[in-house]
Design a protein around this motif. Structure first.
Motif, PDB file in Angstrom:
ATOM      1  N   HIS A   1      46.888 -19.979  23.370  1.00 33.93           N
ATOM      2  CA  HIS A   1      46.244 -19.982  22.060  1.00 33.93           C
ATOM      3  C   HIS A   1      47.249 -20.390  20.969  1.00 33.93           C
ATOM      4  CE1 HIS A   1      48.570 -16.408  22.228  1.00 33.93           C
ATOM      5  NE2 HIS A   1      48.162 -15.951  21.066  1.00 33.93           N
TER       6      HIS A   1
ATOM      7  N   THR B   1      46.901 -26.711  24.652  1.00 35.63           N
ATOM      8  CA  THR B   1      46.842 -25.951  23.394  1.00 35.63           C
ATOM      9  C   THR B   1      45.400 -25.681  22.968  1.00 35.63           C
ATOM     10  OG1 THR B   1      46.934 -27.984  22.083  1.00 35.63           O
ATOM     11  CG2 THR B   1      49.029 -26.927  22.612  1.00 35.63           C
ATOM     12  N   TRP B   2      45.147 -24.409  22.664  1.00 38.06           N
ATOM     13  CA  TRP B   2      43.832 -23.969  22.228  1.00 38.06           C
ATOM     14  C   TRP B   2      44.016 -22.939  21.105  1.00 38.06           C
ATOM     15  CZ3 TRP B   2      39.676 -21.661  26.042  1.00 38.06           C
ATOM     16  CH2 TRP B   2      38.559 -21.269  25.315  1.00 38.06           C
TER      17      TRP B   2
ATOM     18  N   GLU C   1      49.859 -25.867  16.874  1.00 43.35           N
ATOM     19  CA  GLU C   1      49.356 -26.927  17.754  1.00 43.35           C
ATOM     20  C   GLU C   1      49.793 -28.308  17.267  1.00 43.35           C
ATOM     21  OE1 GLU C   1      45.133 -28.197  17.679  1.00 43.35           O
ATOM     22  OE2 GLU C   1      45.205 -27.925  19.847  1.00 43.35           O
TER      23      GLU C   1
ATOM     24  N   VAL D   1      42.974 -28.978  23.685  1.00 40.98           N
ATOM     25  CA  VAL D   1      41.615 -28.897  24.226  1.00 40.98           C
ATOM     26  C   VAL D   1      40.601 -29.366  23.177  1.00 40.98           C
ATOM     27  CG1 VAL D   1      42.087 -26.980  25.822  1.00 40.98           C
ATOM     28  CG2 VAL D   1      41.205 -26.476  23.538  1.00 40.98           C
TER      29      VAL D   1
ATOM     30  N   ALA E   1      40.153 -27.777  19.959  1.00 37.30           N
ATOM     31  CA  ALA E   1      39.563 -26.695  19.162  1.00 37.30           C
ATOM     32  C   ALA E   1      39.413 -27.142  17.713  1.00 37.30           C
ATOM     33  CB  ALA E   1      40.454 -25.458  19.234  1.00 37.30           C
TER      34      ALA E   1
ATOM     35  N   VAL F   1      35.002 -23.790  22.607  1.00 38.01           N
ATOM     36  CA  VAL F   1      35.492 -24.934  23.389  1.00 38.01           C
ATOM     37  C   VAL F   1      34.761 -24.943  24.731  1.00 38.01           C
ATOM     38  CG1 VAL F   1      37.518 -26.082  24.350  1.00 38.01           C
ATOM     39  CG2 VAL F   1      37.752 -24.765  22.264  1.00 38.01           C
TER      40      VAL F   1
ATOM     41  N   ASP G   1      35.970 -29.890  27.973  1.00 40.86           N
ATOM     42  CA  ASP G   1      37.127 -30.198  27.121  1.00 40.86           C
ATOM     43  C   ASP G   1      38.388 -29.472  27.603  1.00 40.86           C
ATOM     44  OD1 ASP G   1      35.643 -31.886  25.493  1.00 40.86           O
ATOM     45  OD2 ASP G   1      34.821 -30.174  24.407  1.00 40.86           O
ATOM     46  N   ILE G   2      38.188 -28.230  28.063  1.00 38.10           N
ATOM     47  CA  ILE G   2      39.353 -27.505  28.625  1.00 38.10           C
ATOM     48  C   ILE G   2      39.810 -28.278  29.873  1.00 38.10           C
ATOM     49  CG2 ILE G   2      40.187 -25.292  29.532  1.00 38.10           C
ATOM     50  CD1 ILE G   2      37.685 -23.972  28.173  1.00 38.10           C
TER      51      ILE G   2
END
Ligand code: UDP
Length: 502
Positions: free
Chosen positions: A376, A394-395, A405, A418, A420, A435, A439-440
């Motif tokens: 995160h 990165t999320w 990020e 990802v 976000a 998300v 996408d992840i």
């Protein structure tokens, strides 16, 4: 170990550290305190009982190593409706208890001030969320250093928003704007920045204004990254704020060199009491190929809705990669049932391993089987991962994570996003899926593919890891910063002593 803080017993520098009571502030401030003690400063950490329990074993070990360090425990006051022992703000703290914990901390201010007077330290290092400590230190005629959480980069970006307000010149929350005045050309959207910049009346706007005012009055600030990681922004920060600042990281590997310190960091008691499967995860990682496993952890403050947990689980399973996922705060109901079923499935296929609750993150990150981190973008995890030479998916979610990020993906190019788009406060997660699994999955596939781009990313993060290791060795950038700051504090102490004699 070289001693910067002692020239004979009479001149030993005496410090009080006052950490904030959430894991991501508590853990690094305690590490920084321990680093000062490692180099000959006499350190006392002021803390409440339940928070002391989190790190007391490390302090006891340091003390038995001959370092002059201890905790000074001050009882948490009784607050109506607050269960005894609830003294820490983290993902499992009920929303309505946060303000009660803060109420307790403000009642303690008088006791902390009294402890400062009684102990007569030569300087105080306190968290950014205790702005009153700058005046308390001034009353005693001693310097206060402020611990500022987050990267220099994030604080430079926030300074740009405060100064130039580029986010107020766009037509919608999804329109990009340039972060004016930064060394790199970087764009963000309004929906990615903390709420206080979008809502001028938000409580956090007032809190951060007070923090910044107190920082200006401080002797200087300490950060926990390292010069080679974000030196351009370290210099930019000092220039635009006009403050003194020292970069002392990576702190976690500097002070937690022993496996027992690494294993217990941040949650010692629970690990010991529940005997949580250290052998389990270790044996599982040992059975995996080098750099093949994704480590998935979202820090100490996250609360996902079931719908988002489902997307994460599917993304991991569909990726075909091996993964170790730290599942926190999934204690009951539909979410628990879903994750337990998922766990059974991935254990039987041997593709995944779940740690419930708190993971010994430092030990996991240094395991050769771990190949990347899904994060995160909490600042501690970012630095710990870079230190371990691991690229990042990165999320970002809340706090200053979207800025982190930008640094990882667009400046240093060691992460894959990802995608976000929406900032949410840590305790304001609702049922919305932020998300999607695809996408992840795309970000994981790119990072773990072994393709040219992923190899370049890996090469860059390994170079930063090598620099991180040098930073804390004799003559390295963080080592020199520590030496400089301690020598300055020592000479301030001597000046004071001489004034008193004259
Ligand atoms: N951490 C850990 N085990 C966990 C979760 C977190 O050891 O299961 C540690 C992690 O190593 C880091 C800190 O807790 O030092 C989390 O800080 P970060 O800034 O990454 O995220 P936050 O908790 O602030 O969201």
């Amino acid at each position: 170990m070289e001693s910067f803080g002692v020239d004979g017993e009479s001149e030993m520098l005496k410090a009080i550290f006052l950490p904030f009571i959430s894991p991501s502030h508590l853990v690094p401030v305690v590490d920084i305190a321990r680093i000062f003690a490692m180099y000959g400063v006499d350190v006392t950490i002021l803390i409440t009982p339940a928070n002391a329990a989190v790190f007391q074993s490390s302090i006891d070990r340091d003390s038995s190593r001959g370092r002059s360090i201890r905790t000074h425990v001050i009882k948490f006051p009784q607050i109506d409706g607050l269960p005894e022992g609830m003294e820490n703000i983290n993902s499992s703290t009920p929303r309505d208890m946060t303000s009660k914990i803060m109420e307790g901390m403000s009642i303690l201010e008088g006791k902390f001030r009294q402890a400062f007077r009684d102990m007569k330290p030569d300087f105080i290092v306190s968290d950014m969320f205790y702005p009153w400590t700058v005046d308390a230190a001034a009353e005693l005629g001693i310097p206060r250093l402020i611990y500022v959480g987050g990267t220099y980069f994030a604080h430079c970006a926030m300074h740009s928003l405060e100064q130039f307000e580029p986010h107020n010149k766009v037509g919608s929350d999804d329109e990009s704007f340039l972060l004016t005045g930064l060394p790199h050309e970087l764009e963000m959207t309004r929906s990615q920045i903390p709420i206080r910049f979008r809502d001028p009346n938000h409580r956090m706007g007032y809190v951060m204004k007070t923090v910044k005012e107190s920082e200006k009055k401080c002797y200087g600030s300490v950060f926990k990254s390292f010069h080679e990681f974000e030196g351009v922004y370290e210099e930019h920060y000092k220039r635009v704020t006009g403050t003194k600042s020292w970069n002392l990281g990576p702190i976690s590997s500097w002070v937690n060199q022993d496996p027992s310190d690494k294993a217990g960091r941040g949650h010692a008691k629970e690990e010991e009491q529940e005997g949580k499967g250290r052998e389990g995860w270790l044996a599982w990682l040992d059975s995996k190929k080098e750099e093949s496993v994704l480590y998935v952890c979202f820090g100490s403050m996250n609360n996902f809705p079931t719908s988002q947990l489902v997307e994460i689980a599917h993304a991991l399973e569909d990726s075909g990669r091996d993964f170790l996922w730290v599942v926190s705060n999934v204690d009951e109901g539909e979410a628990k049932g879903f994750v337990e079923e998922f766990e059974k499935r991935v254990r039987s296929s041997n593709k995944g391993y779940l740690i419930w609750g708190w993971a010994p993150q430092l030990l996991i990150l240094e395991h050769p089987a771990v190949g990347a981190v899904v994060t995160h973008c909490g600042m501690n995890t970012v630095i710990e991962s870079v230190d371990a030479g691991l690229p990042l998916v990165t999320w970002p979610m809340f706090s200053e994570q979207f800025f982190n990020e930008k640094l990882l993906v667009d400046v240093l190019k060691i992460g894959v996003a990802v995608g976000a788009k929406k900032w949410r406060d840590w305790n304001e997660f609702d049922d919305e899926v932020l998300v999607k699994r695809e996408d992840i999955g795309k970000a994981i596939a790119l990072l773990m593919s072994g393709g040219e781009e992923s190899l370049e990313i890996r090469k860059r993060v390994k170079a930063l890891s090598a620099a991180a290791k040098k930073a804390t060795q004799v003559g390295g950038s963080s080592y020199n910063s520590l030496k400089e700051i301690i020598e300055e504090l020592k000479s301030l102490k001597l000046q004071k002593l001489n004034r008193n004699v004259a």
